[in-house]
Design an enzyme around this catalytic site. Structure first.
Site, PDB file in Angstrom:
ATOM      1  N   LEU A  16      43.098  39.616  34.279  1.00  4.98           N
ATOM      2  CA  LEU A  16      42.915  39.158  32.910  1.00  4.98           C
ATOM      3  C   LEU A  16      41.765  38.562  33.000  1.00  4.98           C
ATOM      4  O   LEU A  16      40.602  38.729  33.577  1.00  4.98           O
ATOM      5  CB  LEU A  16      43.515  37.716  32.185  1.00  4.98           C
ATOM      6  CG  LEU A  16      44.739  37.510  32.159  1.00  4.98           C
ATOM      7  CD1 LEU A  16      45.417  35.683  31.809  1.00  4.98           C
ATOM      8  CD2 LEU A  16      45.402  38.437  30.745  1.00  4.98           C
ATOM      9  N   ASP A  17      40.420  39.370  31.904  1.00 12.19           N
ATOM     10  CA  ASP A  17      39.181  39.485  31.565  1.00 12.19           C
ATOM     11  C   ASP A  17      38.956  37.702  31.622  1.00 12.19           C
ATOM     12  O   ASP A  17      39.602  37.212  31.400  1.00 12.19           O
ATOM     13  CB  ASP A  17      38.563  39.781  30.141  1.00 12.19           C
ATOM     14  CG  ASP A  17      39.192  41.188  30.123  1.00 12.19           C
ATOM     15  OD1 ASP A  17      39.057  41.873  31.354  1.00 12.19           O
ATOM     16  OD2 ASP A  17      38.568  41.372  28.612  1.00 12.19           O
ATOM     17  N   TYR A  18      37.315  37.731  32.038  1.00 10.55           N
ATOM     18  CA  TYR A  18      36.561  36.355  32.197  1.00 10.55           C
ATOM     19  C   TYR A  18      37.072  35.581  31.432  1.00 10.55           C
ATOM     20  O   TYR A  18      37.180  34.230  32.156  1.00 10.55           O
ATOM     21  CB  TYR A  18      35.228  37.102  32.475  1.00 10.55           C
ATOM     22  CG  TYR A  18      34.572  35.844  32.904  1.00 10.55           C
ATOM     23  CD1 TYR A  18      33.964  34.817  33.906  1.00 10.55           C
ATOM     24  CD2 TYR A  18      33.102  35.997  32.174  1.00 10.55           C
ATOM     25  CE1 TYR A  18      33.266  34.372  34.762  1.00 10.55           C
ATOM     26  CE2 TYR A  18      32.412  34.347  32.459  1.00 10.55           C
ATOM     27  CZ  TYR A  18      32.745  34.190  33.952  1.00 10.55           C
ATOM     28  OH  TYR A  18      31.794  33.004  34.769  1.00 10.55           O
TER      29      TYR A  18
END
Ligand code: URA
Length: 238
Positions: free
Chosen positions: A100-102
């Protein structure tokens, strides 16, 4: 008997492709002998050594984390940022299943079970990944159909999914859209919306297969029980 590269990947040591590279590079020993043949079959009685590390049968652990924003989906970070693994209290060498992205929040599995991790990530197993995105603008029926049928990203069409609008807020001119997909390419959801001209302002993964983060506060996690693990294996073997 299983192929050597598959067994190395199932131990969670590395991906199957990297395992093949290690075998070809002469960095893998079976029962003390260097093996460079990719098809070599091994079983549980064989001792496998990769780059000097003996692969040992270990207890498998499975965590479902409600990932907070501002945490990196990785085991370590060269910039010393907090990683998802830092949020889990375990002495096992676990890693995230996919990423999952930051700035993305929500459901993330972490485990040391390489076999299940690989099966869950493979798009052919069609595991539901359900995202809720807040996007700028009004999403209409036509856009939802386009998202569900697949859009072109970097010349490749995304596979079929589902899309429905949950809410439109006139005042802020934002739509909340639920998107169910089976793939997990980098920034896939953001890129899918971008492909149809919308910016994602906020993104949360609500569910992976039957596992959702309802009841888990941001940063909290649960340990999967054996029944849930079995159910996950059943989902990928359907
Ligand atoms: N798609 C994205 O764009 N970002 C994520 O974090 C997950 C899926």
């Amino acid at each position: 008997m299983e192929r050597l590269q598959k067994v190395i990947a199932n131990f969670g040591y590395t991906s199957r492709r990297k395992a093949e590279e290690l075998i070809l590079a002469g960095k893998v020993k079976v029962n003390g002998e260097v093996v460079k043949e990719l098809g070599t079959k091994v079983d549980s009685s064989d001792t496998i050594e990769v780059e000097g590390h003996v692969l040992e049968n270990k207890e498998k652990v499975y965590f479902l984390l409600n990932k907070p924003r501002g945490v990196i989906t990785s085991v370590t970070d060269d910039k010393d940022r907090k990683t998802v693994v830092d949020l889990i209290n375990t002495d096992k060498r676990i890693y995230p299943v996919g990423r999952l992205d930051y700035d993305t929040t929500g459901a993330l599995l972490l485990t040391n079970d390489g076999e299940l991790a690989n099966l869950l990530m493979h798009p052919k197993n069609e595991i539901d990944k359900v995202y809720v995105a807040k996007v700028k603008g009004l999403i209409g029926k036509k856009e939802l159909t386009t998202l569900a049928n697949g859009v072109i990203i970097d010349g490749i069409k995304t596979s079929k999914g589902k899309a429905r609008i949950l809410k439109y807020d006139k005042k802020s001119d934002t739509s909340i859209v639920e998107l169910t997909i089976h793939e997990g390419k980098n920034h896939q959801v953001k890129n899918m919306f971008k492909a149809i001209g919308y910016d994602v302002l906020k993104l949360k993964r609500e569910r992976i297969a039957f596992l959702d983060v309802k009841g888990l506060n941001s940063g909290e996690y649960t340990i999967l029980n054996p029944k849930e693990v079995k159910k996950l294996y059943n989902e990928v073997k359907k």
